[in-house]
Design a protein around this motif. Structure first.
Motif, PDB file in Angstrom:
ATOM      1  N   ALA A   1       5.694  -1.040  -6.199  1.00 20.43           N
ATOM      2  CA  ALA A   1       4.415  -1.700  -6.443  1.00 20.43           C
ATOM      3  C   ALA A   1       4.474  -2.363  -7.810  1.00 20.43           C
ATOM      4  CB  ALA A   1       3.277  -0.689  -6.394  1.00 20.43           C
ATOM      5  N   LEU A   2       3.996  -3.575  -7.868  1.00 21.96           N
ATOM      6  CA  LEU A   2       3.943  -4.329  -9.120  1.00 21.96           C
ATOM      7  C   LEU A   2       2.529  -4.842  -9.269  1.00 21.96           C
ATOM      8  CD1 LEU A   2       5.813  -5.824 -11.376  1.00 21.96           C
ATOM      9  CD2 LEU A   2       5.342  -7.816  -9.960  1.00 21.96           C
ATOM     10  N   ARG A   3       1.977  -4.689 -10.459  1.00 23.18           N
ATOM     11  CA  ARG A   3       0.669  -5.255 -10.771  1.00 23.18           C
ATOM     12  C   ARG A   3       0.806  -6.078 -12.044  1.00 23.18           C
ATOM     13  NH1 ARG A   3       0.403  -0.797  -8.714  1.00 23.18           N
ATOM     14  NH2 ARG A   3       0.452   0.468 -10.572  1.00 23.18           N
ATOM     15  N   VAL A   4       0.128  -7.201 -12.025  1.00 19.49           N
ATOM     16  CA  VAL A   4       0.176  -8.097 -13.178  1.00 19.49           C
ATOM     17  C   VAL A   4      -1.199  -8.738 -13.346  1.00 19.49           C
ATOM     18  CG1 VAL A   4       1.079 -10.031 -11.815  1.00 19.49           C
ATOM     19  CG2 VAL A   4       1.488  -9.963 -14.276  1.00 19.49           C
ATOM     20  N   ARG A   5      -1.572  -8.958 -14.589  1.00 17.06           N
ATOM     21  CA  ARG A   5      -2.877  -9.549 -14.887  1.00 17.06           C
ATOM     22  C   ARG A   5      -2.865 -11.033 -14.525  1.00 17.06           C
ATOM     23  NH1 ARG A   5      -6.664  -7.145 -16.831  1.00 17.06           N
ATOM     24  NH2 ARG A   5      -5.411  -5.520 -17.794  1.00 17.06           N
ATOM     25  N   GLY A   6      -3.908 -11.463 -13.794  1.00 17.63           N
ATOM     26  CA  GLY A   6      -4.027 -12.856 -13.386  1.00 17.63           C
ATOM     27  C   GLY A   6      -4.258 -13.776 -14.582  1.00 17.63           C
ATOM     28  N   ARG A   7      -3.677 -14.942 -14.532  1.00 17.95           N
ATOM     29  CA  ARG A   7      -3.778 -15.907 -15.625  1.00 17.95           C
ATOM     30  C   ARG A   7      -5.201 -16.406 -15.814  1.00 17.95           C
ATOM     31  NH1 ARG A   7      -0.346 -17.626 -12.121  1.00 17.95           N
ATOM     32  NH2 ARG A   7      -1.344 -19.572 -11.648  1.00 17.95           N
TER      33      ARG A   7
ATOM     34  N   ARG B   1       0.832  -1.216   0.000  1.00 18.51           N
ATOM     35  CA  ARG B   1       0.000   0.000   0.000  1.00 18.51           C
ATOM     36  C   ARG B   1       0.864   1.262   0.000  1.00 18.51           C
ATOM     37  NH1 ARG B   1      -3.567  -3.301   3.213  1.00 18.51           N
ATOM     38  NH2 ARG B   1      -5.404  -3.730   1.975  1.00 18.51           N
ATOM     39  N   LEU B   2       1.945   1.231   0.759  1.00 19.14           N
ATOM     40  CA  LEU B   2       2.869   2.371   0.747  1.00 19.14           C
ATOM     41  C   LEU B   2       3.491   2.537  -0.635  1.00 19.14           C
ATOM     42  CD1 LEU B   2       4.639   1.892   4.194  1.00 19.14           C
ATOM     43  CD2 LEU B   2       3.117   3.773   3.543  1.00 19.14           C
ATOM     44  N   ALA B   3       3.934   1.429  -1.231  1.00 21.66           N
ATOM     45  CA  ALA B   3       4.543   1.483  -2.564  1.00 21.66           C
ATOM     46  C   ALA B   3       3.541   1.980  -3.599  1.00 21.66           C
ATOM     47  CB  ALA B   3       5.089   0.111  -2.952  1.00 21.66           C
ATOM     48  N   GLU B   4       2.284   1.549  -3.493  1.00 20.04           N
ATOM     49  CA  GLU B   4       1.258   2.016  -4.430  1.00 20.04           C
ATOM     50  C   GLU B   4       0.997   3.515  -4.274  1.00 20.04           C
ATOM     51  OE1 GLU B   4      -2.025  -0.595  -3.625  1.00 20.04           O
ATOM     52  OE2 GLU B   4      -1.312  -2.089  -5.065  1.00 20.04           O
ATOM     53  N   ALA B   5       1.270   4.032  -3.080  1.00 22.78           N
ATOM     54  CA  ALA B   5       1.108   5.474  -2.836  1.00 22.78           C
ATOM     55  C   ALA B   5       2.367   6.259  -3.215  1.00 22.78           C
ATOM     56  CB  ALA B   5       0.766   5.713  -1.374  1.00 22.78           C
ATOM     57  N   GLY B   6       3.418   5.538  -3.626  1.00 19.01           N
ATOM     58  CA  GLY B   6       4.644   6.207  -4.047  1.00 19.01           C
ATOM     59  C   GLY B   6       5.740   6.250  -3.004  1.00 19.01           C
ATOM     60  N   VAL B   7       5.538   5.579  -1.867  1.00 18.69           N
ATOM     61  CA  VAL B   7       6.539   5.551  -0.804  1.00 18.69           C
ATOM     62  C   VAL B   7       7.357   4.268  -0.940  1.00 18.69           C
ATOM     63  CG1 VAL B   7       6.936   5.525   1.686  1.00 18.69           C
ATOM     64  CG2 VAL B   7       5.039   6.859   0.729  1.00 18.69           C
TER      65      VAL B   7
ATOM     66  N   ARG C   1      -3.499  -7.971 -10.286  1.00 18.38           N
ATOM     67  CA  ARG C   1      -3.103  -8.393  -8.945  1.00 18.38           C
ATOM     68  C   ARG C   1      -1.883  -7.595  -8.523  1.00 18.38           C
ATOM     69  NH1 ARG C   1      -7.450 -11.156  -7.249  1.00 18.38           N
ATOM     70  NH2 ARG C   1      -8.064 -12.672  -8.792  1.00 18.38           N
ATOM     71  N   GLY C   2      -1.856  -7.135  -7.282  1.00 20.10           N
ATOM     72  CA  GLY C   2      -0.758  -6.314  -6.800  1.00 20.10           C
ATOM     73  C   GLY C   2       0.131  -7.044  -5.820  1.00 20.10           C
ATOM     74  N   VAL C   3       1.394  -6.694  -5.852  1.00 19.43           N
ATOM     75  CA  VAL C   3       2.396  -7.247  -4.940  1.00 19.43           C
ATOM     76  C   VAL C   3       3.504  -6.205  -4.810  1.00 19.43           C
ATOM     77  CG1 VAL C   3       3.729  -8.441  -6.727  1.00 19.43           C
ATOM     78  CG2 VAL C   3       3.711  -9.357  -4.416  1.00 19.43           C
TER      79      VAL C   3
ATOM     80  N   ALA D   1       1.698 -13.291 -18.830  1.00 17.15           N
ATOM     81  CA  ALA D   1       1.277 -12.022 -19.426  1.00 17.15           C
ATOM     82  C   ALA D   1       2.351 -11.404 -20.314  1.00 17.15           C
ATOM     83  CB  ALA D   1       0.886 -11.032 -18.325  1.00 17.15           C
ATOM     84  N   GLY D   2       3.617 -11.612 -19.959  1.00 14.25           N
ATOM     85  CA  GLY D   2       4.706 -11.015 -20.736  1.00 14.25           C
ATOM     86  C   GLY D   2       4.888  -9.525 -20.472  1.00 14.25           C
ATOM     87  N   GLU D   3       4.111  -8.996 -19.521  1.00 13.57           N
ATOM     88  CA  GLU D   3       4.247  -7.592 -19.155  1.00 13.57           C
ATOM     89  C   GLU D   3       3.718  -7.390 -17.744  1.00 13.57           C
ATOM     90  OE1 GLU D   3       1.956  -5.352 -21.976  1.00 13.57           O
ATOM     91  OE2 GLU D   3       0.092  -5.735 -20.915  1.00 13.57           O
ATOM     92  N   VAL D   4       4.169  -6.296 -17.133  1.00 13.69           N
ATOM     93  CA  VAL D   4       3.734  -5.933 -15.795  1.00 13.69           C
ATOM     94  C   VAL D   4       3.507  -4.431 -15.750  1.00 13.69           C
ATOM     95  CG1 VAL D   4       4.965  -7.831 -14.654  1.00 13.69           C
ATOM     96  CG2 VAL D   4       6.101  -5.617 -14.943  1.00 13.69           C
ATOM     97  N   GLU D   5       2.800  -3.978 -14.723  1.00  8.36           N
ATOM     98  CA  GLU D   5       2.711  -2.552 -14.415  1.00  8.36           C
ATOM     99  C   GLU D   5       3.543  -2.340 -13.168  1.00  8.36           C
ATOM    100  OE1 GLU D   5      -1.236  -1.077 -13.912  1.00  8.36           O
ATOM    101  OE2 GLU D   5      -1.770  -1.494 -15.995  1.00  8.36           O
ATOM    102  N   ILE D   6       4.380  -1.325 -13.200  1.00  7.57           N
ATOM    103  CA  ILE D   6       5.256  -1.068 -12.069  1.00  7.57           C
ATOM    104  C   ILE D   6       5.192   0.398 -11.685  1.00  7.57           C
ATOM    105  CG2 ILE D   6       7.329  -0.689 -13.455  1.00  7.57           C
ATOM    106  CD1 ILE D   6       8.746  -2.434 -11.213  1.00  7.57           C
ATOM    107  N   GLY D   7       5.243   0.637 -10.385  1.00  6.60           N
ATOM    108  CA  GLY D   7       5.243   2.001  -9.883  1.00  6.60           C
ATOM    109  C   GLY D   7       3.973   2.333  -9.147  1.00  6.60           C
ATOM    110  N   PRO D   8       3.922   3.544  -8.584  1.00  7.70           N
ATOM    111  CA  PRO D   8       2.723   3.965  -7.861  1.00  7.70           C
ATOM    112  C   PRO D   8       1.511   3.972  -8.779  1.00  7.70           C
ATOM    113  CG  PRO D   8       4.472   5.628  -7.701  1.00  7.70           C
ATOM    114  CD  PRO D   8       4.940   4.572  -8.637  1.00  7.70           C
ATOM    115  N   ARG D   9       0.357   3.759  -8.227  1.00 11.07           N
ATOM    116  CA  ARG D   9      -0.861   3.666  -9.039  1.00 11.07           C
ATOM    117  C   ARG D   9      -1.047   4.872  -9.951  1.00 11.07           C
ATOM    118  NH1 ARG D   9      -4.531  -0.338  -8.446  1.00 11.07           N
ATOM    119  NH2 ARG D   9      -4.288  -1.640  -6.616  1.00 11.07           N
ATOM    120  N   ARG D  10      -0.785   6.060  -9.454  1.00 18.89           N
ATOM    121  CA  ARG D  10      -1.045   7.252 -10.265  1.00 18.89           C
ATOM    122  C   ARG D  10      -0.004   7.458 -11.369  1.00 18.89           C
ATOM    123  NH1 ARG D  10       1.040   8.776  -5.474  1.00 18.89           N
ATOM    124  NH2 ARG D  10       2.783  10.242  -5.478  1.00 18.89           N
ATOM    125  N   ARG D  11       1.150   6.785 -11.272  1.00 19.67           N
ATOM    126  CA  ARG D  11       2.188   6.937 -12.292  1.00 19.67           C
ATOM    127  C   ARG D  11       2.706   5.591 -12.791  1.00 19.67           C
ATOM    128  NH1 ARG D  11       4.401  10.037  -8.151  1.00 19.67           N
ATOM    129  NH2 ARG D  11       6.170   8.644  -8.125  1.00 19.67           N
TER     130      ARG D  11
END
Length: 146
Positions: free
Chosen positions: A34-40, A21-27, A46-48, A77-87
Motif C-alpha cells: 500500500a502506498l499513500r501520497v498527499r495530493g498536489r 485494500r488487501l495491501a492496506e490490511a497487511g496482505v 491518496r492510496g494506490v 511531495a518528496g515523500e510517501v507513506e508505505i505499508g499497511p495502514r496500522r504500520r
C-alpha cells in the motif's frame, strides 16, 4: 521525462482497488504494498497499490503506467507513506535519473512483467538495454530513503 500515462480501464481499476485494500490490511500479493501520497491540489492522502522492489538494500518504486497521478503527487511531495495502514511509515523519496533506470527497469520487468505487460512503455523482459534506455524517460522510478 515524457508525459506518457497509460490510464487503467474500469476492470483494472476495480482489481487494483481490491489488491490495495488487501495491501492496506497487511496482505501482500507477490510484493504488493500500500502506498499513500498527499495530493498536489487537494492535500488529501491518496492510496494506490505498488510493487516494492529491493535491490542492494535500496527500495524502489516504479510507475510502469508512466506519469501517473501517484507519481506526480510523489514527485511534488518528496515523500510517501508505505505499508499497511496500522504500520505505515513515512519515507522520503528521490527520483532516479533516466540514465540510471535501465538496470532497475530490467529487474522490475523480470519480476513483474506478468502483471504489468502492455503497460510498461512497450518493454518486455527480453528488451535490449538500448530499448529499455529509450523507454526509461517515460517510466518514473523513485528510490526510498533509508
Amino acid at each position: 521525462m515524457t508525459a506518457r500515462y497509460d490510464e487503467p480501464n474500469l476492470i483494472a481499476k476495480a482489481g487494483n482497488a481490491v489488491i490495495r485494500r488487501l495491501a492496506e490490511a497487511g496482505v501482500s500479493i507477490m510484493g504488493s504494498r500500500a502506498l499513500r501520497v498527499r495530493g498536489r491540489t487537494s492535500g488529501q492522502m491518496r492510496g494506490v497499490v505498488i510493487n516494492l522492489m529491493t535491490i542492494d538494500g535500496v527500495d524502489y518504486l516504479v510507475s510502469p503506467r508512466g506519469n501517473t497521478q501517484w507519481a506526480r503527487n510523489a514527485r511534488a511531495a518528496g515523500e510517501v507513506e508505505i505499508g499497511p495502514r496500522r504500520r505505515a511509515r513515512r519515507v522520503a523519496i528521490t527520483e532516479v535519473p533516466d540514465d540510471r533506470k535501465a538496470p532497475l527497469l530490467k529487474k522490475y520487468l523480470d519480476r513483474w512483467f506478468w502483471e504489468v505487460k502492455g503497460h510498461v512503455g512497450g518493454l518486455t523482459p527480453s528488451s535490449t538495454p538500448e530499448e529499455i534506455a529509450l523507454a526509461a524517460p517515460s517510466i518514473p522510478v523513485f528510490a526510498l530513503a533509508r
